[in-house]
Design a protein around this motif. Structure first.
Motif, short mmCIF file in Angstrom:
data_model
loop_
_atom_site.label_atom_id
_atom_site.label_comp_id
_atom_site.label_asym_id
_atom_site.label_seq_id
_atom_site.Cartn_x
_atom_site.Cartn_y
_atom_site.Cartn_z
N UNK A 70 0.81 -1.20 0.00
CA UNK A 70 0.00 0.00 0.00
C UNK A 70 0.85 1.26 0.00
N UNK A 71 0.16 2.41 -0.07
CA UNK A 71 0.85 3.69 -0.17
C UNK A 71 1.72 3.99 1.04
N UNK A 72 1.25 3.64 2.23
CA UNK A 72 2.02 3.94 3.43
C UNK A 72 3.35 3.18 3.46
N UNK A 73 3.34 1.95 2.94
CA UNK A 73 4.54 1.13 2.94
C UNK A 73 5.47 1.47 1.78
N UNK A 74 4.87 1.72 0.60
CA UNK A 74 5.65 2.00 -0.60
C UNK A 74 5.11 3.26 -1.30
N UNK A 75 5.37 4.43 -0.73
CA UNK A 75 4.89 5.66 -1.37
C UNK A 75 5.45 5.86 -2.77
N UNK A 76 6.58 5.25 -3.07
CA UNK A 76 7.18 5.41 -4.39
C UNK A 76 6.37 4.74 -5.49
N UNK A 77 5.41 3.87 -5.12
CA UNK A 77 4.59 3.19 -6.11
C UNK A 77 3.35 3.99 -6.51
N UNK A 88 -7.34 2.86 -0.17
CA UNK A 88 -8.76 2.56 -0.30
C UNK A 88 -9.60 3.42 0.63
N UNK A 89 -10.90 3.11 0.67
CA UNK A 89 -11.86 3.84 1.49
C UNK A 89 -12.63 2.84 2.34
N UNK A 90 -12.75 3.13 3.63
CA UNK A 90 -13.55 2.31 4.53
C UNK A 90 -15.01 2.45 4.13
N UNK A 91 -15.67 1.36 3.67
CA UNK A 91 -17.06 1.48 3.20
C UNK A 91 -18.03 1.91 4.29
N UNK A 92 -17.64 1.77 5.55
CA UNK A 92 -18.50 2.23 6.63
C UNK A 92 -18.42 3.73 6.83
N UNK A 93 -17.39 4.36 6.24
CA UNK A 93 -17.17 5.80 6.43
C UNK A 93 -17.43 6.63 5.18
N UNK A 174 6.71 11.02 2.33
CA UNK A 174 6.72 10.65 0.93
C UNK A 174 5.36 10.63 0.27
N UNK A 175 4.30 10.95 1.02
CA UNK A 175 2.95 10.98 0.47
C UNK A 175 2.37 12.39 0.60
N UNK A 176 1.69 12.84 -0.46
CA UNK A 176 1.06 14.15 -0.48
C UNK A 176 -0.41 13.98 -0.86
N UNK A 177 -1.30 14.49 -0.02
CA UNK A 177 -2.73 14.30 -0.24
C UNK A 177 -3.44 15.65 -0.31
N UNK A 192 -13.57 12.59 5.47
CA UNK A 192 -13.06 11.86 4.31
C UNK A 192 -11.65 11.36 4.56
N UNK A 193 -10.80 12.20 5.14
CA UNK A 193 -9.42 11.79 5.42
C UNK A 193 -9.39 10.61 6.39
N UNK A 194 -10.29 10.63 7.36
CA UNK A 194 -10.33 9.55 8.34
C UNK A 194 -10.84 8.25 7.73
N UNK A 195 -11.57 8.34 6.62
CA UNK A 195 -12.11 7.15 5.96
C UNK A 195 -11.10 6.46 5.06
N UNK A 196 -9.99 7.12 4.77
CA UNK A 196 -9.00 6.56 3.85
C UNK A 196 -8.14 5.50 4.53
N UNK A 197 -7.78 4.47 3.78
CA UNK A 197 -6.96 3.38 4.28
C UNK A 197 -5.70 3.29 3.42
N UNK A 198 -4.56 3.67 4.01
CA UNK A 198 -3.33 3.85 3.24
C UNK A 198 -2.60 2.55 2.94
N UNK A 199 -2.97 1.45 3.54
CA UNK A 199 -2.36 0.16 3.24
C UNK A 199 -3.41 -0.81 2.71
N UNK A 200 -4.28 -0.30 1.85
CA UNK A 200 -5.36 -1.11 1.30
C UNK A 200 -5.42 -0.92 -0.21
N UNK A 201 -4.47 -1.48 -0.94
CA UNK A 201 -4.46 -1.30 -2.40
C UNK A 201 -5.67 -1.93 -3.07
#
Length: 328
Positions: A70-77, A88-93, A174-177, A192-201
């Motif tokens: 995911x982005x948190x682990x490999x921001x270069x990807x 990804x996005x938490x579907x509950x949020x 290494x990540x810009x949002x 919206x920011x709280x609903x994002x999941x940075x290690x969920x490709x």
């Protein structure tokens, strides 16, 4: 050093990026696809019936991808593969309204419960975001995406009579949002920011796959709009060859389309196509309630009518555009 050559290359590069942005506006794509589907009800408002009495809503989301960091682990990807969203996005949020990967930026559009759209862009640098315009806005956001702005602050700018709230932050090193909402409160950006999941490709998917690309060409971007799903669906892809040649392939599905064109003026690979006499565009015929087109002229350039027709003739389409489970 030949400064005239360097200047010419810089100007050409800028023109190419502008052509690709114009080509992407309002378009929509597809790649090989499988979507996850569920049913959800929106949060109850004061005085409204309990959730059980509320109408069901079809939830569509790009599927999870295993074996990819995911982005948190490999921001270069981030932004490097047009087939993959590294967050990804938490579907509950939040509910997906669309997703895209283009020009080094990964994007999602979500509804956090208000009915408004919050757009989130993720990149490996502030400059990548400054180069990315927001569709539907007359006001530019480029000057806002300075390196110092990514500290979590929210700014408000006027776009005619509308108020546009923009938040920049760094989820990790290494990540810009960037998150944007129109005529909505700052709180929606935080939700919206709280609903994002940075290690969920997740996979950038749509109900269409190109199986025949012109020689030397590759898919460079993926865009999907499911705001009106299941009644409407828009998707697009950009096919490029080198730094100067590009072509847009777009799918527009609408259950309200009664009948499309039935007579073509070209046949490629046994499939009927219609060459628009006034536009640099060909359409693949025989798709109920949908238009599948390839635009090979302005604002695109470099591909021939024959190459566009061949790409369309090799399209692999889902069995039922209104049923994501058939998007294989």
């Amino acid at each position: 050093m030949d400064t005239r050559l360097l200047t010419a290359r810089a100007v050409a590069g800028g023109q190419t990026r502008r052509r690709r942005r114009r080509m992407a506006a309002g378009a929509a794509l597809g790649l090989t696809a499988v979507l996850s589907v569920g049913v959800a009800a929106g949060p109850p408002e004061s005085g409204s019936p309990p959730p059980a009495a509320a109408p069901a809503r079809l939830v569509v989301a790009p599927p999870r991808v295993d074996g990819i960091a995911g982005a948190a682990t490999r921001p270069d990807l981030v932004g490097a593969d047009p087939k993959v969203l590294h967050f990804g996005v938490d579907p509950a949020r939040g509910r997906y309204l669309g997703w895209a990967v283009a020009e080094g930026v990964e994007s999602v559009r979500i509804d956090v419960g208000s009915g408004r759209t919050v757009s989130v862009d993720l990149a490996r640098s502030s400059s990548a975001l400054s180069e990315r315009p927001m569709e539907g806005l007359e006001v530019g956001l480029r000057e806002l995406a300075t390196e110092a702005a990514f500290d979590g602050r929210t700014v408000t700018v006027a776009d005619g009579s509308r108020q546009v709230r923009v938040r920049h932050w760094q989820p990790s090193r290494g990540l810009y949002a960037r998150a944007v909402v129109i005529d909505g409160p700052q709180a929606e950006l935080l939700v919206a920011a709280d609903a994002l999941r940075w290690d969920e490709p997740r996979r950038c998917t749509a109900p269409i796959q190109l199986t025949t690309l012109p020689p030397g060409a590759a898919v460079a971007s993926c865009r999907v709009d499911v705001t009106g799903f299941p009644g409407r669906l828009n998707s697009s892809l950009t096919v490029v060859r080198g730094s100067e040649q590009s072509m847009s392939v777009s799918l527009q599905y609408n259950e309200g389309i009664e009948r499309g064109r039935t007579e073509g003026n070209r046949v490629v690979g046994g499939r009927a196509l219609f060459r628009n006499p006034t536009l640099p565009q060909v359409e693949l015929l025989g798709i109920p309630k949908a238009h599948l087109t390839a635009t090979f002229g302005w604002p695109a350039s470099g591909f021939s009518e024959e190459e566009a027709a061949t790409a369309l003739a090799g399209v692999r389409l889902a069995g039922d555009l209104a049923r994501p489970e058939t998007w294989r």
